[in-house]
Scaffold this motif. Sequence first.
Motif, PDB file in Angstrom:
ATOM      1  N   HIS A  69       0.850  -1.189   0.000  1.00 51.39           N
ATOM      2  CA  HIS A  69       0.000   0.000   0.000  1.00 51.39           C
ATOM      3  C   HIS A  69       0.886   1.240   0.000  1.00 51.39           C
ATOM      4  O   HIS A  69       2.084   1.175   0.294  1.00 51.39           O
ATOM      5  N   SER A  70       0.293   2.375  -0.297  1.00 53.86           N
ATOM      6  CA  SER A  70       1.060   3.612  -0.422  1.00 53.86           C
ATOM      7  C   SER A  70       1.828   3.973   0.850  1.00 53.86           C
ATOM      8  O   SER A  70       2.967   4.430   0.777  1.00 53.86           O
ATOM      9  N   ASP A  71       1.237   3.745   2.019  1.00 55.09           N
ATOM     10  CA  ASP A  71       1.942   4.080   3.255  1.00 55.09           C
ATOM     11  C   ASP A  71       3.168   3.188   3.444  1.00 55.09           C
ATOM     12  O   ASP A  71       4.217   3.634   3.912  1.00 55.09           O
ATOM     13  N   LEU A  73       4.859   1.844   0.956  1.00 54.78           N
ATOM     14  CA  LEU A  73       5.832   2.275  -0.050  1.00 54.78           C
ATOM     15  C   LEU A  73       6.635   3.470   0.444  1.00 54.78           C
ATOM     16  O   LEU A  73       7.852   3.533   0.254  1.00 54.78           O
ATOM     17  N   GLN A  74       5.947   4.415   1.078  1.00 57.10           N
ATOM     18  CA  GLN A  74       6.662   5.575   1.622  1.00 57.10           C
ATOM     19  C   GLN A  74       7.659   5.143   2.686  1.00 57.10           C
ATOM     20  O   GLN A  74       8.786   5.635   2.723  1.00 57.10           O
ATOM     21  N   LEU A  88       8.650   3.179  -7.652  1.00 57.99           N
ATOM     22  CA  LEU A  88       7.479   3.006  -8.501  1.00 57.99           C
ATOM     23  C   LEU A  88       7.860   2.644  -9.933  1.00 57.99           C
ATOM     24  O   LEU A  88       7.137   1.923 -10.602  1.00 57.99           O
ATOM     25  N   SER A  97      -1.884   5.655  -9.699  1.00 56.02           N
ATOM     26  CA  SER A  97      -2.825   5.353  -8.626  1.00 56.02           C
ATOM     27  C   SER A  97      -2.223   5.710  -7.267  1.00 56.02           C
ATOM     28  O   SER A  97      -2.872   6.345  -6.433  1.00 56.02           O
ATOM     29  N   LEU A  98      -0.978   5.306  -7.054  1.00 57.34           N
ATOM     30  CA  LEU A  98      -0.331   5.595  -5.764  1.00 57.34           C
ATOM     31  C   LEU A  98      -0.073   7.076  -5.580  1.00 57.34           C
ATOM     32  O   LEU A  98      -0.265   7.610  -4.491  1.00 57.34           O
ATOM     33  N   MET A  99       0.348   7.756  -6.629  1.00 64.83           N
ATOM     34  CA  MET A  99       0.609   9.188  -6.506  1.00 64.83           C
ATOM     35  C   MET A  99      -0.689   9.932  -6.199  1.00 64.83           C
ATOM     36  O   MET A  99      -0.707  10.873  -5.427  1.00 64.83           O
ATOM     37  N   GLN A 101      -3.242   8.621  -4.507  1.00 65.76           N
ATOM     38  CA  GLN A 101      -3.515   8.318  -3.098  1.00 65.76           C
ATOM     39  C   GLN A 101      -2.649   9.174  -2.181  1.00 65.76           C
ATOM     40  O   GLN A 101      -3.134   9.707  -1.171  1.00 65.76           O
ATOM     41  N   LEU A 102      -1.369   9.304  -2.537  1.00 64.09           N
ATOM     42  CA  LEU A 102      -0.466  10.107  -1.709  1.00 64.09           C
ATOM     43  C   LEU A 102      -0.880  11.566  -1.701  1.00 64.09           C
ATOM     44  O   LEU A 102      -0.800  12.238  -0.675  1.00 64.09           O
TER      45      LEU A 102
END
Length: 111
Positions: A69-71, A73-74, A88, A97-99, A101-102
């Motif tokens: 998930h994005s969190d 990934l960060q 990415l 999609s992730l950008m 969400q972020l």
Amino acid sequence: MEKPKRELILELKYSANDNLFSRPTEDTLGGRIKTARDACHLTVAQLARRINVLSKTLRSWERDCSKPHSDNLQMLAHKLDVLLIWLLGDDDTFAKSLMSQLGQIQKFLVL
């Protein structure tokens, strides 16, 4: 002067001692996670503890069986000291999609 971390990762990946068939590929998110983890000299268990996930979850990401998930990934980018955009890679649909969400998370945090 220190080399940028990206160069160090690529040097590690392409060192003369590498077996051509055992090198992770940077063509996938999982390959980039593994490449960065190897460059930091971390085991799967060590990195998993640092980002608060199970080792089997991290292995699943590295094998491209699932995606973080994005969190997560960060957190991966931070703990591996790489840019999120490098993790990415070129997977446009996933990256967009992730950008998105972020961006939504950052807007929420600013409010």
